[in-house]
Scaffold this motif. Structure first.
Motif, PDB file in Angstrom:
ATOM      1  N   MET A   1       0.834  -1.209   0.000  1.00  0.00           N
ATOM      2  CA  MET A   1       0.000   0.000   0.000  1.00  0.00           C
ATOM      3  C   MET A   1       0.863   1.250   0.000  1.00  0.00           C
ATOM      4  O   MET A   1       1.919   1.258   0.617  1.00  0.00           O
ATOM      5  CB  MET A   1      -0.902   0.000   1.235  1.00  0.00           C
ATOM      6  CG  MET A   1      -2.316   0.437   0.925  1.00  0.00           C
ATOM      7  SD  MET A   1      -3.383   0.298   2.379  1.00  0.00           S
ATOM      8  CE  MET A   1      -2.927   1.743   3.314  1.00  0.00           C
ATOM      9  N   SER A   2       0.384   2.269  -0.669  1.00  0.00           N
ATOM     10  CA  SER A   2       1.146   3.508  -0.762  1.00  0.00           C
ATOM     11  C   SER A   2       1.124   4.253   0.590  1.00  0.00           C
ATOM     12  O   SER A   2       0.116   4.233   1.291  1.00  0.00           O
ATOM     13  CB  SER A   2       0.473   4.341  -1.849  1.00  0.00           C
ATOM     14  OG  SER A   2       1.158   5.500  -2.077  1.00  0.00           O
TER      15      SER A   2
ATOM     16  N   THR B   1       0.749   7.005   3.558  1.00  0.00           N
ATOM     17  CA  THR B   1      -0.223   8.092   3.750  1.00  0.00           C
ATOM     18  C   THR B   1       0.390   9.276   4.517  1.00  0.00           C
ATOM     19  O   THR B   1      -0.275  10.268   4.744  1.00  0.00           O
ATOM     20  CB  THR B   1      -1.463   7.594   4.526  1.00  0.00           C
ATOM     21  OG1 THR B   1      -1.015   7.013   5.756  1.00  0.00           O
ATOM     22  CG2 THR B   1      -2.239   6.574   3.719  1.00  0.00           C
TER      23      THR B   1
ATOM     24  N   ASP C   1       5.497   3.300   7.279  1.00  0.00           N
ATOM     25  CA  ASP C   1       5.923   3.790   5.962  1.00  0.00           C
ATOM     26  C   ASP C   1       5.642   5.279   5.824  1.00  0.00           C
ATOM     27  O   ASP C   1       4.654   5.789   6.360  1.00  0.00           O
ATOM     28  CB  ASP C   1       5.172   3.050   4.849  1.00  0.00           C
ATOM     29  CG  ASP C   1       5.652   1.622   4.714  1.00  0.00           C
ATOM     30  OD1 ASP C   1       6.773   1.337   5.179  1.00  0.00           O
ATOM     31  OD2 ASP C   1       4.889   0.803   4.162  1.00  0.00           O
TER      32      ASP C   1
ATOM     33  N   ARG D   1       6.363   8.746   2.821  1.00  0.00           N
ATOM     34  CA  ARG D   1       6.929   9.255   1.568  1.00  0.00           C
ATOM     35  C   ARG D   1       7.710  10.517   1.923  1.00  0.00           C
ATOM     36  O   ARG D   1       7.267  11.286   2.788  1.00  0.00           O
ATOM     37  CB  ARG D   1       5.791   9.588   0.602  1.00  0.00           C
ATOM     38  CG  ARG D   1       6.259  10.128  -0.757  1.00  0.00           C
ATOM     39  CD  ARG D   1       5.039  10.508  -1.617  1.00  0.00           C
ATOM     40  NE  ARG D   1       4.190   9.375  -1.909  1.00  0.00           N
ATOM     41  CZ  ARG D   1       2.895   9.478  -2.258  1.00  0.00           C
ATOM     42  NH1 ARG D   1       2.316  10.668  -2.361  1.00  0.00           N
ATOM     43  NH2 ARG D   1       2.192   8.401  -2.496  1.00  0.00           N
TER      44      ARG D   1
ATOM     45  N   GLU E   1       9.765   5.904   0.161  1.00  0.00           N
ATOM     46  CA  GLU E   1       9.408   6.375  -1.179  1.00  0.00           C
ATOM     47  C   GLU E   1       9.811   7.851  -1.300  1.00  0.00           C
ATOM     48  O   GLU E   1       9.352   8.682  -0.510  1.00  0.00           O
ATOM     49  CB  GLU E   1       7.888   6.210  -1.353  1.00  0.00           C
ATOM     50  CG  GLU E   1       7.405   6.519  -2.740  1.00  0.00           C
ATOM     51  CD  GLU E   1       5.872   6.496  -2.795  1.00  0.00           C
ATOM     52  OE1 GLU E   1       5.240   5.618  -2.177  1.00  0.00           O
ATOM     53  OE2 GLU E   1       5.324   7.401  -3.451  1.00  0.00           O
TER      54      GLU E   1
ATOM     55  N   GLY F   1      -2.711  10.522  -2.408  1.00  0.00           N
ATOM     56  CA  GLY F   1      -2.949   9.473  -1.406  1.00  0.00           C
ATOM     57  C   GLY F   1      -2.501   9.821   0.003  1.00  0.00           C
ATOM     58  O   GLY F   1      -2.549   8.986   0.907  1.00  0.00           O
TER      59      GLY F   1
END
Ligand SMILES: NC(=O)c1ccc[n+]([C@@H]2O[C@H](COP(=O)([O-])OP(=O)(O)OC[C@H]3O[C@@H](n4cnc5c(N)ncnc54)[C@H](OP(=O)(O)O)[C@@H]3O)[C@@H](O)[C@H]2O)c1
Length: 286
Positions: free
Chosen positions: A1-2, A4, A28, A30, A48, A66
């Motif tokens: 999953m990307s 958030t 996680d 970004r 990411e 997202g």
């Protein structure tokens, strides 16, 4: 999953530690950076990295896609609200639900600093917000003032006998991680300091003891400081901002201590001595 959670300023003092602490908790995120390759080198491939520049709206869509939670760092060189507001508007349109903003201690009494305008803009856009109103970072001594200490054993800082309630950027990052990942921190403004206020004679003593060589506080006057920094080629704007910051220190306005870090993290803030011990290789001259 990307992911958030989006981190801006991820190569900077607080942002880097936010990413590292999220990684330690296996959360996680970004990172939105001007040079994604540099971020990949810093954090590895699990993070990411997307190209993002506050001054380039073409980079906003991919960065905010997202994302629900944004850690916002105003780059020190961007002092106009027009340079930050377009990204905030894009974040709103993309569905970002909370902004944790690295703001400035005392901003509520100082409406002319850029952080005050950014806080207002975040509220006008009706983002749920957490404002981290931080005091003076210990890491200024391992970045801006590093070479004076490393090469000349000197604290070349025009702060007179004023005291500073230094905070470690890692503690600010820990509060940011809490606000980004746990409920109960929206519509809050946290004034964040360390637990001691030290003058630069005391700072020099700690450096001397930890580095095991004499470090002096030469206590330059304001004019000598400005002249020396300019002759080293530092931009006038930057030098004047530093002169302004150290003038507030001379006036005793940087000494205020709050208990927010301890209350939020359930432990004492990192001490100045611990900071110097952890970063000591930075000031070793060899
Ligand atoms: N220093 C203190 O004692 C203190 C105290 C309270 C509050 N603050 C506030 O904290 C904030 C951060 O200050 P800092 O000195 O610690 O700086 P920093 O976060 O160490 O460095 C600035 C960051 O902004 C990034 N950046 C620069 N220009 C950008 C742009 N156009 N678009 C996107 N990212 C950009 C830089 O990334 P790259 O250059 O790698 O691209 C870097 O990661 C400032 O707003 C400052 O006023 C500082």
């Amino acid at each position: 999953m990307s992911p958030t959670i989006l981190i801006t300023g991820a190569t900077g003092n607080v942002g880097e530690s936010v990413v590292q602490q999220l990684q330690r908790q296996q959360i996680d995120c970004r990172v939105a950076v001007r040079q994604p390759d540099r971020a990949r080198f810093l954090f590895g491939d699990r993070v990411e990295a997307v190209r993002f520049d506050f001054l380039d709206p073409a980079t906003f869509t991919a960065a905010f896609a997202g994302i629900t939670h944004l850690f916002l760092v105003r780059p020190p060189a961007l002092s106009k609200i027009d340079q930050i507001a377009p990204a905030l508007t894009a974040a709103k349109a993309a569905g970002v639900q909370q902004i944790v903003f690295l703001s400035l201690m005392g901003v509520e009494r100082n409406r002319v600093v850029p952080h005050a305008e950014i806080e207002r803009c975040i509220q006008q856009l009706e983002f749920p917000f957490t404002f981290l109103r931080a005091g003076f970072f210990m890491q200024n001594l391992s970045t801006t003032h590093r070479d004076d200490i490393r090469l000349h054993d000197d604290l070349f800082i025009p702060a007179g006998t004023g005291k500073t309630s230094f905070i470690d950027a890692r503690d600010i990052a820990a509060v940011a991680v809490l606000a980004l990942t746990q409920p109960g921190h929206t519509s809050k403004a946290y004034p964040l300091t360390g637990s001691d206020a030290l003058d630069y004679f005391e700072v020099a003593k700690i450096f001397t003891e930890v580095l095991d060589r004499p470090i002096h506080y030469s206590r330059p006057g304001l004019l000598k400081f400005i002249w020396t920094m300019r002759s080293r080629g530092l931009p006038l704007d930057f030098v004047l901002v530093m002169a302004g910051i150290y003038t507030t220190t001379r006036l005793g306005w940087a000494a205020n201590i709050t208990s927010d870090v301890e209350q939020l993290l359930g432990r004492s803030p990192i001490s100045f001595r611990q900071f110097v011990e952890d970063y000591q290789s930075v000031w070793r001259s060899g």
